[in-house]
Scaffold this motif. Sequence first.
Motif, PDB file in Angstrom:
ATOM      1  N   ALA A  12      91.247  78.554  25.180  1.00 12.93           N
ATOM      2  CA  ALA A  12      92.735  78.428  25.111  1.00 12.93           C
ATOM      3  C   ALA A  12      92.988  76.727  24.681  1.00 12.93           C
ATOM      4  O   ALA A  12      93.836  76.539  23.555  1.00 12.93           O
ATOM      5  CB  ALA A  12      93.429  78.608  26.375  1.00 12.93           C
ATOM      6  N   ARG A  13      92.337  76.010  25.264  1.00 11.27           N
ATOM      7  CA  ARG A  13      92.559  74.652  24.945  1.00 11.27           C
ATOM      8  C   ARG A  13      91.962  74.256  23.659  1.00 11.27           C
ATOM      9  O   ARG A  13      92.609  73.477  22.932  1.00 11.27           O
ATOM     10  CB  ARG A  13      91.733  73.785  26.171  1.00 11.27           C
ATOM     11  N   ASP A  46      83.720  68.562  30.606  1.00 10.62           N
ATOM     12  CA  ASP A  46      84.209  68.237  32.117  1.00 10.62           C
ATOM     13  C   ASP A  46      85.510  68.127  32.216  1.00 10.62           C
ATOM     14  O   ASP A  46      86.125  68.457  33.288  1.00 10.62           O
ATOM     15  CB  ASP A  46      83.366  67.227  32.771  1.00 10.62           C
ATOM     16  N   ARG A  47      86.364  67.859  31.141  1.00 12.67           N
ATOM     17  CA  ARG A  47      87.680  67.451  31.146  1.00 12.67           C
ATOM     18  C   ARG A  47      88.725  68.858  30.717  1.00 12.67           C
ATOM     19  O   ARG A  47      89.536  69.076  31.238  1.00 12.67           O
ATOM     20  CB  ARG A  47      88.195  66.362  30.317  1.00 12.67           C
ATOM     21  N   PHE A  48      88.086  69.368  29.701  1.00 10.09           N
ATOM     22  CA  PHE A  48      88.746  70.608  29.229  1.00 10.09           C
ATOM     23  C   PHE A  48      88.488  71.813  29.439  1.00 10.09           C
ATOM     24  O   PHE A  48      88.974  73.108  28.995  1.00 10.09           O
ATOM     25  CB  PHE A  48      88.819  70.431  27.806  1.00 10.09           C
ATOM     26  N   GLY A  49      87.106  72.249  29.932  1.00 10.78           N
ATOM     27  CA  GLY A  49      86.357  73.366  30.345  1.00 10.78           C
ATOM     28  C   GLY A  49      87.020  74.266  31.215  1.00 10.78           C
ATOM     29  O   GLY A  49      87.910  73.665  32.208  1.00 10.78           O
ATOM     30  N   THR A  95      77.513  74.882  32.840  1.00 11.30           N
ATOM     31  CA  THR A  95      78.744  74.482  33.123  1.00 11.30           C
ATOM     32  C   THR A  95      79.878  75.878  32.852  1.00 11.30           C
ATOM     33  O   THR A  95      81.073  75.919  33.089  1.00 11.30           O
ATOM     34  CB  THR A  95      79.370  73.523  31.949  1.00 11.30           C
ATOM     35  N   ARG A  96      79.193  76.913  32.307  1.00 12.86           N
ATOM     36  CA  ARG A  96      79.817  78.286  32.225  1.00 12.86           C
ATOM     37  C   ARG A  96      78.971  79.326  32.416  1.00 12.86           C
ATOM     38  O   ARG A  96      77.919  79.521  32.086  1.00 12.86           O
ATOM     39  CB  ARG A  96      80.806  78.184  30.916  1.00 12.86           C
ATOM     40  N   SER A  97      79.710  80.386  33.130  1.00 12.37           N
ATOM     41  CA  SER A  97      78.768  81.693  33.297  1.00 12.37           C
ATOM     42  C   SER A  97      78.668  82.517  31.993  1.00 12.37           C
ATOM     43  O   SER A  97      79.520  82.205  31.396  1.00 12.37           O
ATOM     44  CB  SER A  97      79.199  82.369  34.532  1.00 12.37           C
ATOM     45  N   ILE A  98      77.817  83.466  32.305  1.00 13.00           N
ATOM     46  CA  ILE A  98      77.943  84.562  31.060  1.00 13.00           C
ATOM     47  C   ILE A  98      79.055  85.324  31.083  1.00 13.00           C
ATOM     48  O   ILE A  98      79.454  85.513  29.946  1.00 13.00           O
ATOM     49  CB  ILE A  98      76.624  85.525  31.499  1.00 13.00           C
ATOM     50  N   THR A  99      79.928  85.649  32.394  1.00 16.21           N
ATOM     51  CA  THR A  99      81.061  86.258  32.325  1.00 16.21           C
ATOM     52  C   THR A  99      82.286  85.241  31.386  1.00 16.21           C
ATOM     53  O   THR A  99      83.018  85.766  30.873  1.00 16.21           O
ATOM     54  CB  THR A  99      81.658  86.650  33.475  1.00 16.21           C
ATOM     55  N   ALA A 109      87.377  72.934  18.791  1.00 18.66           N
ATOM     56  CA  ALA A 109      86.114  73.354  19.739  1.00 18.66           C
ATOM     57  C   ALA A 109      85.286  72.285  20.041  1.00 18.66           C
ATOM     58  O   ALA A 109      84.751  72.139  21.153  1.00 18.66           O
ATOM     59  CB  ALA A 109      85.513  74.404  18.800  1.00 18.66           C
ATOM     60  N   VAL A 110      85.099  71.281  18.949  1.00 18.99           N
ATOM     61  CA  VAL A 110      84.147  70.328  19.219  1.00 18.99           C
ATOM     62  C   VAL A 110      84.979  69.198  20.265  1.00 18.99           C
ATOM     63  O   VAL A 110      83.935  68.842  21.357  1.00 18.99           O
ATOM     64  CB  VAL A 110      83.906  69.454  17.868  1.00 18.99           C
ATOM     65  N   VAL A 111      85.982  69.008  20.225  1.00 20.35           N
ATOM     66  CA  VAL A 111      86.501  68.127  21.603  1.00 20.35           C
ATOM     67  C   VAL A 111      86.264  68.676  22.756  1.00 20.35           C
ATOM     68  O   VAL A 111      85.831  68.141  23.780  1.00 20.35           O
ATOM     69  CB  VAL A 111      87.856  67.827  21.274  1.00 20.35           C
ATOM     70  N   VAL A 112      86.401  70.014  22.783  1.00 16.40           N
ATOM     71  CA  VAL A 112      86.299  70.756  24.117  1.00 16.40           C
ATOM     72  C   VAL A 112      84.791  70.851  24.345  1.00 16.40           C
ATOM     73  O   VAL A 112      84.259  70.622  25.708  1.00 16.40           O
ATOM     74  CB  VAL A 112      86.748  72.373  24.422  1.00 16.40           C
TER      75      VAL A 112
END
Length: 223
Positions: A175-176, A220-223, A116-120, A212-215
């Motif tokens: 940020a979120r 899929d909603r906050f990332g 869901t996220r890259s190393i960058t 952080a736990v929420v994210v």
Amino acid sequence: MDWLVEIAAGFVGALLGFWFPAIQHRCYREAAFRDDPASGTRLFALRAFAVPASALVCALAFRPGQPNALESSLTAAACLLLVAISSTDFDRRRIPNLLVYPGILASLAAAPLWSTRSITDILLGGAAGLAAGIALLILGTIAGAAARSRETAFGIGDAKLIFLIGLLVGWPAIARALVFGIIAAGVVAAVLILLRGRGAVYSYGPYLAAGAVVVLLWYDRFG
């Protein structure tokens, strides 16, 4: 059968939440804290937080609809680390390096495993978290000086925690996560000021961790 996986994950989380408060004194740097394990009412209170929190995050990490079992495991591990950090901060207002530094290294090592996220994204999240942590640390120091108080809500441990959160959630999710955490901490601060006055001191870390736990759990909603 998905519900069996969720129940099993929640059970494992509950066991870890029950176990950690009894040994968390070993994480502290200060000898006085290391030599004073939680017991009695204090241990009960820490477990009353850690057991349901750990069970819930593990169950949610393995709920249906997650990308894969590996990613669910990574999410659960990250959330459990944040629960453990929250427990130590509630207990002693300390965020131990023994939890944060290995967490930072593990986050970097796990960076290639996320789908869901890259190393960058993760490195940018860490950089943003580091910058935000330094900025908030400076503001907290200025606010403490203005209030003529040595005690500030935000300390260097919180800055390290934000750096860790940035590596866990990546960019732009950091940020979120920070917004959620700061709002939660602000609500608690307002309540404490109303009840105890402006001299009230509280732990900031658990609310940053909660954001952080929420994210992490709803990436899929906050990332």
